[in-house]
Design a protein around this motif. Structure first.
Motif, PDB file in Angstrom:
ATOM      1  N   UNK A   1       0.822  -1.211   0.000  1.00 39.42           N
ATOM      2  CA  UNK A   1       0.000   0.000   0.000  1.00 39.42           C
ATOM      3  C   UNK A   1       0.858   1.264   0.000  1.00 39.42           C
ATOM      4  N   UNK A   2       1.826   1.365   0.902  1.00 43.39           N
ATOM      5  CA  UNK A   2       2.713   2.534   0.874  1.00 43.39           C
ATOM      6  C   UNK A   2       3.592   2.521  -0.374  1.00 43.39           C
ATOM      7  N   UNK A   3       3.841   1.345  -0.932  1.00 38.55           N
ATOM      8  CA  UNK A   3       4.677   1.250  -2.129  1.00 38.55           C
ATOM      9  C   UNK A   3       4.076   1.887  -3.357  1.00 38.55           C
ATOM     10  N   UNK A   4       2.789   2.198  -3.317  1.00 39.36           N
ATOM     11  CA  UNK A   4       2.131   2.870  -4.445  1.00 39.36           C
ATOM     12  C   UNK A   4       1.974   4.365  -4.200  1.00 39.36           C
ATOM     13  N   UNK A   5       2.606   4.892  -3.153  1.00 44.64           N
ATOM     14  CA  UNK A   5       2.453   6.304  -2.823  1.00 44.64           C
ATOM     15  C   UNK A   5       3.160   7.224  -3.801  1.00 44.64           C
ATOM     16  N   UNK A   6       3.972   6.677  -4.697  1.00 43.77           N
ATOM     17  CA  UNK A   6       4.607   7.526  -5.710  1.00 43.77           C
ATOM     18  C   UNK A   6       3.985   7.302  -7.085  1.00 43.77           C
ATOM     19  N   UNK A   7       2.735   6.896  -7.113  1.00 37.23           N
ATOM     20  CA  UNK A   7       1.979   6.706  -8.346  1.00 37.23           C
ATOM     21  C   UNK A   7       0.694   7.534  -8.291  1.00 37.23           C
ATOM     22  N   UNK A   8       0.094   7.725  -9.463  1.00 39.35           N
ATOM     23  CA  UNK A   8      -1.271   8.243  -9.567  1.00 39.35           C
ATOM     24  C   UNK A   8      -2.076   7.167 -10.283  1.00 39.35           C
ATOM     25  N   UNK A   9      -2.736   6.329  -9.488  1.00 37.63           N
ATOM     26  CA  UNK A   9      -3.457   5.178 -10.006  1.00 37.63           C
ATOM     27  C   UNK A   9      -4.865   5.132  -9.428  1.00 37.63           C
TER      28      UNK A   9
ATOM     29  N   UNK B   1       1.085  -8.612  -7.079  1.00 36.15           N
ATOM     30  CA  UNK B   1       0.433  -8.322  -5.792  1.00 36.15           C
ATOM     31  C   UNK B   1      -0.586  -7.192  -5.885  1.00 36.15           C
ATOM     32  N   UNK B   2      -0.516  -6.390  -6.928  1.00 38.27           N
ATOM     33  CA  UNK B   2      -1.329  -5.167  -6.982  1.00 38.27           C
ATOM     34  C   UNK B   2      -2.823  -5.450  -7.088  1.00 38.27           C
TER      35      UNK B   2
ATOM     36  N   UNK C   1       5.149  -1.173  -9.641  1.00 41.32           N
ATOM     37  CA  UNK C   1       4.022  -1.161  -8.726  1.00 41.32           C
ATOM     38  C   UNK C   1       3.252  -2.456  -8.721  1.00 41.32           C
ATOM     39  N   UNK C   2       3.421  -3.254  -9.769  1.00 41.00           N
ATOM     40  CA  UNK C   2       2.719  -4.539  -9.840  1.00 41.00           C
ATOM     41  C   UNK C   2       3.161  -5.489  -8.733  1.00 41.00           C
ATOM     42  N   UNK C   3       4.387  -5.320  -8.259  1.00 38.70           N
ATOM     43  CA  UNK C   3       4.912  -6.163  -7.182  1.00 38.70           C
ATOM     44  C   UNK C   3       5.404  -5.280  -6.043  1.00 38.70           C
ATOM     45  N   UNK C   4       4.643  -4.236  -5.736  1.00 39.50           N
ATOM     46  CA  UNK C   4       5.054  -3.297  -4.691  1.00 39.50           C
ATOM     47  C   UNK C   4       5.295  -3.997  -3.367  1.00 39.50           C
TER      48      UNK C   4
END
Length: 604
Positions: free
Chosen positions: A149-157, A355-356, A414-417
């Protein structure tokens, strides 16, 4: 109307109403620390968000937002299409700026606010799982701090919106079940429909809700509201899905095609491949949560089983289990076709360990595991959770891991964040397949990660005898794991193309119009990447995709480095303007003459 109750179990036997752990100021201190760690982790990860990481998912959301902001002639994109809710939320940013980098920074902030807001319905659920307020805050914050969850904090998804709406739906389903009013049923339906408007994967939530509401038709207290909600929800979801698809196509060069991989898998089911994906993605969730998801899965399964088999009714446990299983099934089937495991003929690693897709669907399951551990989960349930983990680990190490290309690409990081902490163990050079995982060989990642999961579960079990000690360890452990899972991600923006355009505009009268030749013979990947990047990144310039022998009418053409039409159009190449196999070209005419006079271009 008296509120119904459903007790989340912590034992295999009958569970009385939970006696909450005694509050003290230390629980509030730990709760505050957990929220601080979550915010810190999100901030640290988001610092690298200076531009989109992917020109498909992210730019798709950002470009569709321009349409909802009221902009005309928004450049078309060559993508599968993305549903509109996230775009609608960030659309107002375009009213204040047209600078792509600024828009991205603010869109990233908005996405992270939505992601952080997921803590609110999680807290509501944790309270109903038997935790006090500070304990519920802590368990919710720890859940969201995990790297998936925090691993996607540098995306806009759309993922942050998907996670928020899934947890909100679970919370609203629980509230509706407690007191079945039309108002609460309506809120649940709205959350589910908003999910459909956000992403096609969320359609499974409608299916789960429909089955759950159908089961509630046998409940005297729920029958009327469940029947009306069911009658409205299903047809409304079809209309919402159709509207979302139509809106997504407003910026597409072609038709909406999300779900193509899933359709291919369903049309040619391969049981062996399905089993392999099920094991590998389950293993990935175990590694990404350091085994916490196993405790939650057992608790939720027992909870749902008790509701159905003992209490003879559908309750919140059934809804939560159904939602998580449906999300897992969609991800497993989506990747159960061999073609999905290659990109440009090169093998992928992320497609096996994806994992995403599953992560937002198991948020509540992880929360349930933490809540049960803090409430001193019984040894019987602990034994089942650890035993299940051993089965998955053994299956991966002895049957499936040896044939997965560990050196393959992570086509989208992000697919395997959830697994980025282990990236240093992924080999960069191909190795023989099959290759049995060992502690020292190229495939050691599988063994070491598995051992760490089992060790983490052992430590968790021991510390669960002292809930406050366990809580502190969870806060620190989740934050540290999130830190390890924050590698620097490349932002492959079209900087040289942008530089070429900037040099042209030192001579031109204002911003130039740009055509993109999508038929010039570049690779499909290079063509799509270029088209999707320049349409967004060169905003607010007018950018048009040109193909099928259409005429070029713009001041500047972005085309292949060896553009075969250059001679026919008398076009000159802007030096050092190449990205992805495409360069900036200026056709013959007044602008070209001015650029030559200014020394920007040179005729041969």
């Amino acid at each position: 109307m008296q509120a119904a109750t459903s007790v989340m179990p912590t034992t295999l036997g009958s569970s009385p109403l939970p006696s909450r752990l005694r509050d003290s100021r230390w629980w509030w201190v730990l709760a505050a620390a957990s929220v601080a760690m979550l915010l810190l982790a999100m901030y640290v990860v988001s610092r690298s968000a200076i531009a989109p990481r992917t020109p498909w998912d992210e730019n798709g959301v950002l470009e569709l937002a321009r349409v909802f902001a009221g902009q005309d002639d928004v450049p078309l994109m060559i993508t599968r299409g993305y549903y509109p809710l996230a775009s609608i939320v960030i659309a107002p940013i375009w009213w204040f700026t047209s600078d792509a980098a600024t828009v991205y920074a603010w869109a990233n902030l908005v996405s992270n606010v939505v992601g952080f807001a997921t803590i609110l319905p999680l807290i509501g659920l944790a309270r109903r799982m038997g935790l006090s307020t500070p304990q519920a805050i802590l368990a919710s914050a720890v859940t969201l701090t995990l790297p998936a969850y925090t691993g996607l904090a540098d995306y806009v998804l759309a993922e942050q919106f998907v996670g928020f709406l899934l947890v909100l739906a679970a919370y609203l389903a629980y509230r509706y079940w407690e007191r079945p009013t039309f108002g609460r049923a309506g809120l649940l339906a709205l959350a589910l429909l908003a999910g459909v408007f956000t992403h096609p994967r969320m359609i499974v939530g409608i299916g789960v809700a429909a089955i759950w509401l159908a089961g509630l038709l046998f409940s005297r207290t729920h029958r009327l509201t469940a029947g009306v909600t069911l009658a409205v929800l299903v047809p409304a979801s079809l209309l919402v899905n159709r509207a979302a698809k139509a809106l997504a196509e407003l910026v597409l060069w072609g038709d909406f095609s999300q779900g193509g991989a899933l359709q291919r898998s369903l049309s040619d089911l391969d049981p062996v491949l399905i089993m392999k994906i099920a094991f590998s993605q389950t293993w990935a969730q175990l590694v990404g949560t350091l085994g916490l998801v196993a405790f939650g899965a057992v608790v939720v399964a027992v909870w749902a089983g008790r509701e159905v088999l003992t209490e003879r009714r559908f309750g919140p446990g059934v809804f939560i289990l159904g939602l998580s299983l449906a999300g897992c099934l969609v991800s497993i089937l989506n990747w159960s076709n061999l073609g999905a495991h290659f990109y440009n003929a090169e093998p992928r690693l992320d497609s096996w360990l994806y994992t995403r897709y599953i992560a937002p669907f198991v948020l509540v399951v992880i929360l349930a595991g933490i809540a049960a551990l803090l409430r001193r989960m019984s040894l019987a349930l602990i034994g089942i959770a650890v035993g299940s983990t051993v089965v998955v680990v053994a299956g991966m190490l002895t049957v499936f891991a040896d044939s997965i290309p560990t050196w393959g690409s992570t086509y989208g990081p992000g697919n395997v964040a959830a697994l980025r902490a282990w990236e240093g163990m992924w080999p960069t050079e191909p190795h023989a397949i099959p290759l049995t995982p060992t502690l020292t060989g190229p495939n050691r990642f599988w063994v070491i990660a598995s051992l760490v999961v089992l060790a983490a579960q052992a430590v968790t079990v021991v510390l669960s005898r002292w809930p406050r000690v366990l809580a502190g360890a969870l806060v620190v452990g989740a934050a540290w794991y999130a830190h390890l899972s924050d590698p620097s991600l490349a932002r492959e923006l079209p900087d040289r193309i942008e530089s070429g355009i900037d040099r042209v505009e030192t001579v031109s009268d204002g911003l130039v119009a740009i055509d993109v030749d999508i038929d010039c013979g570049a690779s499909i990947a290079g063509r799509d990447t270029t088209a999707n990047w320049v349409g967004y990144w060169l905003s607010p310039r007018q950018v048009d995709l040109v193909g099928d022998e259409e005429a070029f009418a713009a001041d500047v053409v972005i085309a292949c480095d060896d553009w075969d039409l250059a001679a026919d159009l008398g076009a000159l190449n802007v030096p050092d303007s190449s990205n992805y196999g495409y360069s900036v070209w200026v056709p013959a005419g007044g602008l070209q003459d001015s650029l030559v006079d200014a020394g920007v271009l040179a005729r041969p």
